[in-house]
Design an enzyme around this catalytic site. Sequence first.
Site, PDB file in Angstrom:
ATOM      1  N   LYS A 111     -23.411  46.793  -4.003  1.00 34.03           N
ATOM      2  CA  LYS A 111     -22.109  47.258  -3.141  1.00 34.03           C
ATOM      3  C   LYS A 111     -21.561  45.910  -2.745  1.00 34.03           C
ATOM      4  O   LYS A 111     -21.683  44.806  -3.018  1.00 34.03           O
ATOM      5  CB  LYS A 111     -22.699  47.808  -1.854  1.00 34.03           C
ATOM      6  CG  LYS A 111     -23.573  49.398  -2.258  1.00 34.03           C
ATOM      7  CD  LYS A 111     -22.330  50.500  -2.526  1.00 34.03           C
ATOM      8  CE  LYS A 111     -22.941  51.532  -3.278  1.00 34.03           C
ATOM      9  NZ  LYS A 111     -23.869  52.125  -2.516  1.00 34.03           N
TER      10      LYS A 111
HETATM   11  C1  LIG Z   1     -24.787  53.734  -2.901  1.00 32.53           C
HETATM   12  C2  LIG Z   1     -24.374  55.060  -2.287  1.00 32.53           C
HETATM   13  C3  LIG Z   1     -25.186  55.386  -1.038  1.00 32.53           C
HETATM   14  C4  LIG Z   1     -26.491  55.045  -0.828  1.00 32.53           C
HETATM   15  O1  LIG Z   1     -26.706  53.792  -0.337  1.00 32.53           O
HETATM   16  P1  LIG Z   1     -27.980  53.266  -0.237  1.00 32.53           P
HETATM   17  O2  LIG Z   1     -27.780  52.068   0.539  1.00 32.53           O
HETATM   18  O3  LIG Z   1     -28.510  52.718  -1.689  1.00 32.53           O
HETATM   19  O4  LIG Z   1     -29.027  54.139   0.507  1.00 32.53           O
HETATM   20  C5  LIG Z   1     -24.489  56.631  -0.531  1.00 32.53           C
HETATM   21  N1  LIG Z   1     -23.117  57.267  -0.884  1.00 32.53           N
HETATM   22  C6  LIG Z   1     -22.650  56.535  -1.949  1.00 32.53           C
HETATM   23  C7  LIG Z   1     -21.242  57.254  -2.149  1.00 32.53           C
HETATM   24  C8  LIG Z   1     -23.037  55.248  -2.724  1.00 32.53           C
HETATM   25  O5  LIG Z   1     -22.395  55.008  -3.478  1.00 32.53           O
END
Ligand SMILES: *Cc1c(COP(=O)(O)O)cnc(C)c1O
Length: 415
Positions: free
Chosen positions: A213
């Site tokens: 991210k």
């Molecule tokens: C990556 C993601 C999540 C989950 O994030 P984590 O930190 O891995 O639990 C939730 N929503 C979206 C749209 C994502 O891309």
Amino acid sequence: MSASPKPIAPALPARRTFLPFALPDIGDREIDAVTAVLRSGWLTTGPEVQAFEKEFAAAVGVGHAVAVNSCTAALHLGLEALGLGRGDEVLTSTMTFTATAEVVEYLGARTRFVDVEPGTLNMSPAGVRRVIASEYRRSGDGWRHHQSGARLKAIVPVHFAGHLADMAGFVALGEELGVAVLDDAAHAFPAGRNGRGVGAFGCPTAFSFYATKTMTTAEGGMLTTDDGELAARVRLMALHGISRDAWKRYTAEGTWFYEVVEAGYKYNLTDMAAAMGRVQLARAGEMLARRSRIADAYRAAFDGSAQLEVPGTESGVEHAWHLYPLQLRLTGLRIDRAAFIEELRARNIGASVHFIPLHRQPFYRDRYGYQAKDFPVAEEAYPRLVSLPIYSRMTDEDVQDVVAAVGDICDRHRS
Ligand SMILES: *Cc1c(COP(=O)(O)O)cnc(C)c1O
């Protein structure tokens, strides 16, 4: 189009090394911060988490930030705090990761996916309004689905690729209908719309610090809100439902006394992760500036191509550029999306697809009986989507390699 055969360009030499689709941007500052925690003797939730929460709340401009070990946890706890449970329903975008929807299932509630808008591939308030008008009817305590009988409890917008959805519109719609809004901002830190930053639209917001991210703690997440009661509930449930008030009240028993007031979860963030997060937070603007330049370079290279459609952006949006989802114009190509990604790989460029729409996934399709015809925009976009690498560690040469590889594939396989 000219009838004479186009001369085929000489084969481009592929990059010597593979360019991964995503790489975290971790430097000496993050490594030093984590090392200091390792040497300190206090590894899990402690002073670093507290400082990270304070700094993140200030960056978003809200009263409360609760650090947890994933965005999935933040979404789960946010919906739990809103009171979601059996007999309830949640509307969310079909163009998202399964985490957005699985948390609804954890709580025994139902999801109803909504199709997206062309261009941004975001769910819109108007789209949600259409679904409600056709499938829900007003009843005493809110809106009930005409088939399942479930009560519409929450709307969960997602900011596909980092393009902030119309949050002001969603919050206004939620207020009008008496339905809660929980923002899945996993793609959107930092980002803004019409001068307002993500998380500052008056509803609880969940962030992700997963490794790929826009900022990372390896695994981690944050729930932000201005609602002190909601924040307190999330904090309680994030750590076993153990009340902290007990030891605040009975200082004589301070070090050992606690009360379990709920069957909570184990979702707390470690100090190692928070230390990394504090450095990443300080660098978030600089990392975004780099991604924006890469997006500019891609747009300059690909906009107007007969084979490619660049991501749509609405005016007033400050994009987070978590992803760069190109859409292939398949009528201009003799190959399909899978072959396009293979061709990229043959040129040592990693790519991915965001997302396989959730209404197509076996679990949701079988459970709710979704049909492709109810998601015309997502269905039209899905076979054309290719996400290109976009991350701050990419060099100018990496970016030029991607541009050259995409251009070469389009030249060789144009129809
Ligand atoms: C990556 C993601 C999540 C989950 O994030 P984590 O930190 O891995 O639990 C939730 N929503 C979206 C749209 C994502 O891309």
